[in-house]
Design a protein around this motif. Structure first.
Motif, short mmCIF file in Angstrom:
data_model
loop_
_atom_site.label_atom_id
_atom_site.label_comp_id
_atom_site.label_asym_id
_atom_site.label_seq_id
_atom_site.Cartn_x
_atom_site.Cartn_y
_atom_site.Cartn_z
N TYR A 1 0.83 -1.20 0.00
CA TYR A 1 0.00 0.00 0.00
C TYR A 1 0.87 1.26 0.00
O TYR A 1 0.62 2.19 -0.76
CB TYR A 1 -0.95 -0.01 1.20
N ALA B 1 -6.37 1.22 -1.61
CA ALA B 1 -6.42 0.17 -0.58
C ALA B 1 -7.17 -1.05 -1.12
O ALA B 1 -6.80 -2.19 -0.84
CB ALA B 1 -7.07 0.70 0.69
N VAL C 1 -4.88 -3.03 -3.34
CA VAL C 1 -3.97 -3.83 -2.51
C VAL C 1 -4.70 -5.05 -1.94
O VAL C 1 -4.15 -6.16 -1.91
CB VAL C 1 -3.33 -2.98 -1.40
#
Length: 112
Positions: A19, A41, A44
């Motif tokens: 991240y 996010a 990820v």
């Protein structure tokens, strides 16, 4: 889960490192707001799911990097992917001793 670093060392997997690397690439071209931060996010999280579904005992950093690149491109973050990939290539050159001789600049074009 453990990962194999470039030098062969085994370390615990830390999704926050992915991240932070993606965020760093994004910051080179965008002002990061809450929405972009949350969207990255999610990218990820998809990488983490990809790793879990691959059932690889110890993925390599290169494998993780490829998954990140794929997920960034798939999500439409082409410019962030350019900067992420460019940074990774530049670091590889530096590790090989060519960092002061070659500078990486990438520019992707979407083919329709």
């Amino acid at each position: 889960m453990q990962v194999i670093k470039r030098n062969g060392q085994i370390t615990e997997f830390n999704p926050d490192k992915i991240y932070q690397a993606v965020l760093k690439a994004a910051k080179t071209v965008y002002v990061i707001d809450d929405k972009l931060s949350q969207d990255l996010a999610q990218v990820v999280k998809k990488v983490v799911i990809d790793l879990e579904e691959a059932h690889t005992e110890r993925p390599t950093i290169s494998m993780i990097q490829s998954l990140v690149e794929h997920r960034l491109l798939e999500a439409g973050y082409i410019i962030i992917a350019e900067h992420y990939i460019g940074y990774r290539l530049q670091r590889d050159l530096e590790r090989s001793g060519y960092g002061d001789k070659i500078i990486v600049h990438l520019n992707f074009e979407q083919v329709r």
